[in-house]
Design a protein around this motif. Sequence first.
Motif, PDB file in Angstrom:
ATOM      1  N   GLY A  75      -6.579  13.164 -11.601  1.00 30.68           N
ATOM      2  CA  GLY A  75      -6.437  12.062 -10.378  1.00 30.68           C
ATOM      3  C   GLY A  75      -8.028  11.115 -10.840  1.00 30.68           C
ATOM      4  N   ILE A  76      -8.203   9.574  -9.496  1.00 26.79           N
ATOM      5  CA  ILE A  76      -8.633   8.948 -10.141  1.00 26.79           C
ATOM      6  C   ILE A  76     -10.181   8.918 -10.133  1.00 26.79           C
TER       7      ILE A  76
ATOM      8  N   ASP B  30     -15.493  -5.965   1.507  1.00 24.09           N
ATOM      9  CA  ASP B  30     -15.496  -4.640   1.863  1.00 24.09           C
ATOM     10  C   ASP B  30     -14.138  -3.461   2.728  1.00 24.09           C
ATOM     11  N   ASP B  31     -13.913  -4.646   3.360  1.00 25.39           N
ATOM     12  CA  ASP B  31     -12.154  -3.714   4.160  1.00 25.39           C
ATOM     13  C   ASP B  31     -11.577  -4.022   2.861  1.00 25.39           C
ATOM     14  N   ILE B  32     -11.103  -4.901   1.904  1.00 23.64           N
ATOM     15  CA  ILE B  32     -10.487  -3.916   0.664  1.00 23.64           C
ATOM     16  C   ILE B  32     -10.236  -2.772   0.494  1.00 23.64           C
ATOM     17  N   ARG B  33     -11.595  -2.629  -0.050  1.00 19.25           N
ATOM     18  CA  ARG B  33     -11.632  -1.145  -0.895  1.00 19.25           C
ATOM     19  C   ARG B  33     -11.909  -0.629   0.601  1.00 19.25           C
ATOM     20  N   GLY B  34     -12.170  -0.628   1.573  1.00 13.85           N
ATOM     21  CA  GLY B  34     -12.100   0.239   2.682  1.00 13.85           C
ATOM     22  C   GLY B  34     -10.327   0.866   3.123  1.00 13.85           C
ATOM     23  N   SER B  35      -9.889  -0.295   2.593  1.00 11.46           N
ATOM     24  CA  SER B  35      -8.340  -0.646   2.866  1.00 11.46           C
ATOM     25  C   SER B  35      -7.471   0.417   2.122  1.00 11.46           C
TER      26      SER B  35
ATOM     27  N   ASP C 189      -6.469   8.213   0.292  1.00 10.16           N
ATOM     28  CA  ASP C 189      -7.285   9.378  -0.018  1.00 10.16           C
ATOM     29  C   ASP C 189      -8.583   9.882  -1.056  1.00 10.16           C
ATOM     30  N   GLU C 190      -9.199   8.494  -1.610  1.00 12.71           N
ATOM     31  CA  GLU C 190     -10.587   8.314  -2.404  1.00 12.71           C
ATOM     32  C   GLU C 190     -11.197   8.081  -1.829  1.00 12.71           C
ATOM     33  N   ASP C 191     -12.742   8.464  -2.523  1.00 14.45           N
ATOM     34  CA  ASP C 191     -14.368   7.738  -1.702  1.00 14.45           C
ATOM     35  C   ASP C 191     -13.886   6.267  -1.847  1.00 14.45           C
ATOM     36  N   ILE C 192     -14.326   5.749  -1.242  1.00  9.68           N
ATOM     37  CA  ILE C 192     -14.630   3.740  -1.439  1.00  9.68           C
ATOM     38  C   ILE C 192     -15.684   3.869  -2.978  1.00  9.68           C
TER      39      ILE C 192
ATOM     40  N   LEU D  67       0.735  -1.471   0.061  1.00  9.26           N
ATOM     41  CA  LEU D  67       0.002   0.100   0.040  1.00  9.26           C
ATOM     42  C   LEU D  67       0.464   1.191   0.174  1.00  9.26           C
ATOM     43  N   ASP D  68       1.998   0.933   0.855  1.00  8.71           N
ATOM     44  CA  ASP D  68       2.533   2.656   0.741  1.00  8.71           C
ATOM     45  C   ASP D  68       3.285   2.957  -0.840  1.00  8.71           C
ATOM     46  N   LEU D  69       3.716   1.169  -1.815  1.00  8.09           N
ATOM     47  CA  LEU D  69       4.191   2.162  -2.967  1.00  8.09           C
ATOM     48  C   LEU D  69       3.324   2.023  -3.849  1.00  8.09           C
ATOM     49  N   LEU D  70       1.378   1.369  -3.980  1.00 14.64           N
ATOM     50  CA  LEU D  70       0.576   2.457  -4.178  1.00 14.64           C
ATOM     51  C   LEU D  70       0.350   3.391  -4.067  1.00 14.64           C
ATOM     52  N   ILE D  71       0.605   3.830  -2.995  1.00 11.24           N
ATOM     53  CA  ILE D  71       0.915   5.856  -2.615  1.00 11.24           C
ATOM     54  C   ILE D  71       1.957   6.245  -3.407  1.00 11.24           C
ATOM     55  N   HIS D  72       2.803   5.693  -3.733  1.00  9.35           N
ATOM     56  CA  HIS D  72       3.968   6.084  -4.690  1.00  9.35           C
ATOM     57  C   HIS D  72       2.931   6.559  -5.650  1.00  9.35           C
TER      58      HIS D  72
END
Length: 157
Positions: free
Chosen positions: A90-91, A110-115, A121-124, A74-79
């Motif tokens: 933007g997405i 649902d947990d994966i989508r939320g994570s 920092d985008e709407d689920i 997830l840190d790499l995804l943020i990058h």
Amino acid sequence: MRIGSGIDVHGFSEEPPLILGGVRVDESRGLKGHSDADVLTHAMMDAILGALSLGDIGKHFPPEDMKFKDAYSLDLLIHCYNLAKKKGYGITNIDCTIMAEKPKLAPYIDDIRGSISKAIDEDISKISVKATTFEGLGFVGRKEGIMAQATVLLYKK
């Protein structure tokens, strides 16, 4: 607008944990990989990089580079998402499919989508995650690994 697609595959390891979209999934096995082997997040990163014509995750996070050993994907995804933002994008949405015979993933979606939503920092509502099986066919069907596919649509801000 720009569209990108990504696919990733990892074989099972006897060592847990199994991480998908930053969520720990109850499974006795994890996935083999240089980082945390989060196959879903890797597919999403490739989709973003592809939409930007910036290559793939192997170019940005080489597996031989020890600074990415056991990296939290997830840190790499943020990058990767920050690269899109720096280019003024933007997405619009991300659509993902996880292909796994086991474990059953419906309780985790649902947990994966939320994570993912929280990480970038985008709407689920912009994050779609689905799961399917291979009906016993191929390496996924034989329970040898997991595959994920992602498509992203970016818009110019």
